[in-house]
Design a protein around this motif. Sequence first.
Motif, PDB file in Angstrom:
ATOM      1  N   ILE A 126      -6.364   4.715 -15.774  1.00 20.89           N
ATOM      2  CA  ILE A 126      -5.661   3.504 -16.227  1.00 20.89           C
ATOM      3  C   ILE A 126      -4.524   3.162 -15.277  1.00 20.89           C
ATOM      4  O   ILE A 126      -4.345   1.998 -14.884  1.00 20.89           O
ATOM      5  N   VAL A 127      -3.746   4.163 -14.899  1.00 16.78           N
ATOM      6  CA  VAL A 127      -2.631   3.940 -13.973  1.00 16.78           C
ATOM      7  C   VAL A 127      -3.152   3.451 -12.626  1.00 16.78           C
ATOM      8  O   VAL A 127      -2.595   2.518 -12.030  1.00 16.78           O
ATOM      9  N   LYS A 128      -4.234   4.054 -12.149  1.00 18.17           N
ATOM     10  CA  LYS A 128      -4.795   3.636 -10.863  1.00 18.17           C
ATOM     11  C   LYS A 128      -5.182   2.157 -10.891  1.00 18.17           C
ATOM     12  O   LYS A 128      -4.803   1.390  -9.993  1.00 18.17           O
ATOM     13  N   TYR A 129      -5.901   1.742 -11.933  1.00 15.55           N
ATOM     14  CA  TYR A 129      -6.328   0.336 -11.996  1.00 15.55           C
ATOM     15  C   TYR A 129      -5.161  -0.611 -12.254  1.00 15.55           C
ATOM     16  O   TYR A 129      -5.152  -1.741 -11.750  1.00 15.55           O
ATOM     17  N   ALA A 130      -4.166  -0.167 -12.998  1.00 10.61           N
ATOM     18  CA  ALA A 130      -2.977  -0.995 -13.210  1.00 10.61           C
ATOM     19  C   ALA A 130      -2.220  -1.190 -11.895  1.00 10.61           C
ATOM     20  O   ALA A 130      -1.756  -2.302 -11.595  1.00 10.61           O
ATOM     21  N   LEU A 131      -2.117  -0.139 -11.103  1.00 12.66           N
ATOM     22  CA  LEU A 131      -1.439  -0.243  -9.811  1.00 12.66           C
ATOM     23  C   LEU A 131      -2.228  -1.118  -8.836  1.00 12.66           C
ATOM     24  O   LEU A 131      -1.636  -1.897  -8.077  1.00 12.66           O
ATOM     25  N   VAL A 132      -3.540  -1.011  -8.869  1.00 16.04           N
ATOM     26  CA  VAL A 132      -4.372  -1.862  -8.019  1.00 16.04           C
ATOM     27  C   VAL A 132      -4.191  -3.325  -8.423  1.00 16.04           C
ATOM     28  O   VAL A 132      -4.022  -4.208  -7.570  1.00 16.04           O
ATOM     29  N   ALA A 133      -4.213  -3.604  -9.729  1.00 12.21           N
ATOM     30  CA  ALA A 133      -4.033  -4.975 -10.211  1.00 12.21           C
ATOM     31  C   ALA A 133      -2.658  -5.513  -9.823  1.00 12.21           C
ATOM     32  O   ALA A 133      -2.537  -6.660  -9.358  1.00 12.21           O
ATOM     33  N   ALA A 134      -1.614  -4.699  -9.991  1.00 10.62           N
ATOM     34  CA  ALA A 134      -0.264  -5.126  -9.611  1.00 10.62           C
ATOM     35  C   ALA A 134      -0.181  -5.391  -8.110  1.00 10.62           C
ATOM     36  O   ALA A 134       0.470  -6.348  -7.669  1.00 10.62           O
ATOM     37  N   SER A 135      -0.866  -4.569  -7.323  1.00 12.57           N
ATOM     38  CA  SER A 135      -0.879  -4.762  -5.866  1.00 12.57           C
ATOM     39  C   SER A 135      -1.530  -6.077  -5.491  1.00 12.57           C
ATOM     40  O   SER A 135      -1.032  -6.811  -4.631  1.00 12.57           O
ATOM     41  N   PHE A 153       0.832  -1.207   0.000  1.00  9.99           N
ATOM     42  CA  PHE A 153       0.000   0.000   0.000  1.00  9.99           C
ATOM     43  C   PHE A 153       0.866   1.257   0.000  1.00  9.99           C
ATOM     44  O   PHE A 153       0.635   2.180  -0.775  1.00  9.99           O
ATOM     45  N   HIS A 154       1.852   1.286   0.875  1.00 10.26           N
ATOM     46  CA  HIS A 154       2.699   2.467   1.010  1.00 10.26           C
ATOM     47  C   HIS A 154       3.420   2.779  -0.307  1.00 10.26           C
ATOM     48  O   HIS A 154       3.451   3.933  -0.756  1.00 10.26           O
ATOM     49  N   GLY A 155       3.981   1.772  -0.926  1.00  8.54           N
ATOM     50  CA  GLY A 155       4.695   1.978  -2.178  1.00  8.54           C
ATOM     51  C   GLY A 155       3.787   2.389  -3.321  1.00  8.54           C
ATOM     52  O   GLY A 155       4.076   3.345  -4.053  1.00  8.54           O
ATOM     53  N   VAL A 156       2.676   1.693  -3.478  1.00 13.86           N
ATOM     54  CA  VAL A 156       1.759   2.001  -4.577  1.00 13.86           C
ATOM     55  C   VAL A 156       1.120   3.369  -4.378  1.00 13.86           C
ATOM     56  O   VAL A 156       0.991   4.148  -5.323  1.00 13.86           O
ATOM     57  N   ASN A 157       0.726   3.672  -3.157  1.00 13.73           N
ATOM     58  CA  ASN A 157       0.137   4.984  -2.873  1.00 13.73           C
ATOM     59  C   ASN A 157       1.147   6.099  -3.152  1.00 13.73           C
ATOM     60  O   ASN A 157       0.799   7.137  -3.712  1.00 13.73           O
ATOM     61  N   GLY A 158       2.403   5.874  -2.798  1.00 13.55           N
ATOM     62  CA  GLY A 158       3.441   6.863  -3.069  1.00 13.55           C
ATOM     63  C   GLY A 158       3.688   7.066  -4.553  1.00 13.55           C
ATOM     64  O   GLY A 158       3.799   8.196  -5.033  1.00 13.55           O
ATOM     65  N   VAL A 159       3.752   5.971  -5.302  1.00 19.93           N
ATOM     66  CA  VAL A 159       3.955   6.066  -6.756  1.00 19.93           C
ATOM     67  C   VAL A 159       2.777   6.775  -7.413  1.00 19.93           C
ATOM     68  O   VAL A 159       2.944   7.668  -8.247  1.00 19.93           O
ATOM     69  N   TYR A 160       1.566   6.401  -7.025  1.00 20.09           N
ATOM     70  CA  TYR A 160       0.366   7.000  -7.601  1.00 20.09           C
ATOM     71  C   TYR A 160       0.341   8.512  -7.352  1.00 20.09           C
ATOM     72  O   TYR A 160       0.080   9.300  -8.267  1.00 20.09           O
ATOM     73  N   ASN A 161       0.633   8.912  -6.142  1.00 19.16           N
ATOM     74  CA  ASN A 161       0.610  10.342  -5.826  1.00 19.16           C
ATOM     75  C   ASN A 161       1.766  11.096  -6.472  1.00 19.16           C
ATOM     76  O   ASN A 161       1.612  12.259  -6.842  1.00 19.16           O
ATOM     77  N   ALA A 162       2.897  10.440  -6.645  1.00 17.43           N
ATOM     78  CA  ALA A 162       4.003  11.086  -7.376  1.00 17.43           C
ATOM     79  C   ALA A 162       3.609  11.330  -8.821  1.00 17.43           C
ATOM     80  O   ALA A 162       3.909  12.389  -9.394  1.00 17.43           O
ATOM     81  N   LEU A 163       2.920  10.371  -9.431  1.00 17.08           N
ATOM     82  CA  LEU A 163       2.470  10.548 -10.809  1.00 17.08           C
ATOM     83  C   LEU A 163       1.423  11.657 -10.909  1.00 17.08           C
ATOM     84  O   LEU A 163       1.429  12.439 -11.866  1.00 17.08           O
ATOM     85  N   ILE A 164       0.538  11.739  -9.931  1.00 15.70           N
ATOM     86  CA  ILE A 164      -0.440  12.827  -9.914  1.00 15.70           C
ATOM     87  C   ILE A 164       0.280  14.168  -9.771  1.00 15.70           C
ATOM     88  O   ILE A 164      -0.068  15.149 -10.429  1.00 15.70           O
ATOM     89  N   ASN A 165       1.300  14.217  -8.935  1.00 20.80           N
ATOM     90  CA  ASN A 165       2.084  15.453  -8.773  1.00 20.80           C
ATOM     91  C   ASN A 165       2.761  15.863 -10.073  1.00 20.80           C
ATOM     92  O   ASN A 165       3.034  17.047 -10.292  1.00 20.80           O
ATOM     93  N   GLN A 166       3.048  14.901 -10.931  1.00 17.69           N
ATOM     94  CA  GLN A 166       3.677  15.203 -12.222  1.00 17.69           C
ATOM     95  C   GLN A 166       2.656  15.611 -13.276  1.00 17.69           C
ATOM     96  O   GLN A 166       3.014  15.876 -14.413  1.00 17.69           O
ATOM     97  N   GLY A 167       1.374  15.634 -12.905  1.00 10.80           N
ATOM     98  CA  GLY A 167       0.359  16.126 -13.821  1.00 10.80           C
ATOM     99  C   GLY A 167      -0.514  15.071 -14.461  1.00 10.80           C
ATOM    100  O   GLY A 167      -1.237  15.369 -15.413  1.00 10.80           O
ATOM    101  N   LEU A 168      -0.484  13.854 -13.988  1.00 15.34           N
ATOM    102  CA  LEU A 168      -1.310  12.787 -14.546  1.00 15.34           C
ATOM    103  C   LEU A 168      -2.787  13.080 -14.271  1.00 15.34           C
ATOM    104  O   LEU A 168      -3.182  13.300 -13.129  1.00 15.34           O
ATOM    105  N   THR A 169      -3.606  13.096 -15.328  1.00 20.42           N
ATOM    106  CA  THR A 169      -5.031  13.389 -15.183  1.00 20.42           C
ATOM    107  C   THR A 169      -5.839  12.547 -16.158  1.00 20.42           C
ATOM    108  O   THR A 169      -5.284  11.865 -17.023  1.00 20.42           O
TER     109      THR A 169
END
Length: 123
Positions: A94-103, A72-88
């Motif tokens: 797609i990234v959210k569901y891919a990260l959930v599936a990988a988790s 959770f900590h790693g995936v949540n951190g990666v997801y929020n870093a990508l959002i900080n880079q402007g992912l919308t």
Amino acid sequence: MAERYSSFERGGRRWLWQRITAAFLVVVLAFHFFLLHFVNHADEVTFAASSLRMQDLTYYSLMVLFLVTATFHGVNGVYNALINQGLTGSRKRIVKYALVAASVVLIVQGVRTANAWAGFPTF
């Protein structure tokens, strides 16, 4: 004056859970290093000894909780870093569901491995 920016929603719980999981991980990592680097030295750590440790329900539970928390900590951190880079938009979804599936895959395989080490039936 600089503007405050964070990918965490105001009043959201992901920010809080990121901090809670970080504190938990620091404690569990300290336990891990103490047990596997000071109590047992690297040359004494074997598969059989690891299997024996995993048969203890407390240790097994702690390692599974460590797996879930670290995921959770790693995936949540990666997801929020990508959002900080402007992912919308659709890419964000797609990234959210891919990260959930990988988790899910990581946690399922991790629990299967822990069960095998502990001698429990695997699924």
